[in-house]
Design a protein around this motif. Structure first.
Motif, mmCIF file in Angstrom:
data_model
loop_
_atom_site.group_PDB
_atom_site.id
_atom_site.type_symbol
_atom_site.label_atom_id
_atom_site.label_comp_id
_atom_site.label_asym_id
_atom_site.label_seq_id
_atom_site.Cartn_x
_atom_site.Cartn_y
_atom_site.Cartn_z
ATOM 1 N N GLY A 249 -4.776 8.075 1.396
ATOM 2 C CA GLY A 249 -5.276 7.506 0.151
ATOM 3 C C GLY A 249 -6.394 8.329 -0.434
ATOM 4 O O GLY A 249 -6.446 8.581 -1.637
ATOM 5 N N THR A 250 -7.286 8.786 0.422
ATOM 6 C CA THR A 250 -8.392 9.625 -0.039
ATOM 7 C C THR A 250 -7.893 10.944 -0.607
ATOM 8 O O THR A 250 -8.325 11.383 -1.670
ATOM 9 N N LEU A 251 -6.954 11.569 0.100
ATOM 10 C CA LEU A 251 -6.404 12.844 -0.387
ATOM 11 C C LEU A 251 -5.672 12.665 -1.702
ATOM 12 O O LEU A 251 -5.750 13.517 -2.592
ATOM 13 N N LEU A 252 -4.955 11.571 -1.848
ATOM 14 C CA LEU A 252 -4.229 11.338 -3.087
ATOM 15 C C LEU A 252 -5.173 11.041 -4.243
ATOM 16 O O LEU A 252 -4.903 11.427 -5.386
ATOM 17 N N VAL B 80 0.837 -1.205 0.000
ATOM 18 C CA VAL B 80 0.000 0.000 0.000
ATOM 19 C C VAL B 80 0.871 1.254 0.000
ATOM 20 O O VAL B 80 0.592 2.219 -0.716
ATOM 21 N N ALA B 81 1.951 1.239 0.788
ATOM 22 C CA ALA B 81 2.846 2.402 0.827
ATOM 23 C C ALA B 81 3.491 2.643 -0.533
ATOM 24 O O ALA B 81 3.606 3.789 -0.980
ATOM 25 N N LEU B 82 3.902 1.577 -1.200
ATOM 26 C CA LEU B 82 4.501 1.741 -2.529
ATOM 27 C C LEU B 82 3.487 2.269 -3.541
ATOM 28 O O LEU B 82 3.818 3.126 -4.371
ATOM 29 N N LEU B 83 2.253 1.777 -3.475
ATOM 30 C CA LEU B 83 1.222 2.280 -4.384
ATOM 31 C C LEU B 83 0.906 3.744 -4.119
ATOM 32 O O LEU B 83 0.747 4.536 -5.059
ATOM 33 N N LEU B 84 0.813 4.116 -2.850
ATOM 34 C CA LEU B 84 0.563 5.524 -2.520
ATOM 35 C C LEU B 84 1.727 6.409 -2.941
ATOM 36 O O LEU B 84 1.523 7.528 -3.430
#
Length: 97
Positions: free
Chosen positions: A91-94, A27-31
């Motif tokens: 995630g929402t902000l991105l 998840v961190a890499l995707l974000l």
């Protein structure tokens, strides 16, 4: 009903923490990729720094929990919930921007 060998529960718990750590890393890499691709210079740098800090906190928490499997999770649960909520907000902000 079959009896589990001694230590099997501890091993399963440690393996579940490792799976959680792999999921958090993914998840961190995707974000981080999302921030690098879709955000501008300063916003991308801030988002990448926040993702990195949250990932490091999750790794530290998971490693500490793997070392002390015998302690109850109730003391660490608020920190884990806070990390999950921060990931959701990021995630929402991105995705919105």
């Amino acid at each position: 009903m079959s009896e589990t060998p001694p230590g099997a529960q501890l091993e399963r718990t440690q393996l579940s923490w490792r799976r959680t750590l792999v999921s958090v890393t993914a998840v961190a890499l995707l974000l981080a990729r999302l921030a690098a691709v879709h955000l501008r210079d300063l916003a991308a740098a801030c988002a990448l720094a926040a993702v990195g800090l949250l990932w490091a906190a999750a790794v530290a928490l998971a490693l500490r929990r793997m070392r002390s499997v015998a302690t109850p999770i109730g003391r660490e649960l608020p920190w884990m919930v806070a990390l999950i909520l921060l990931y959701c907000v990021m995630g929402t902000l991105l995705l919105v921007s």
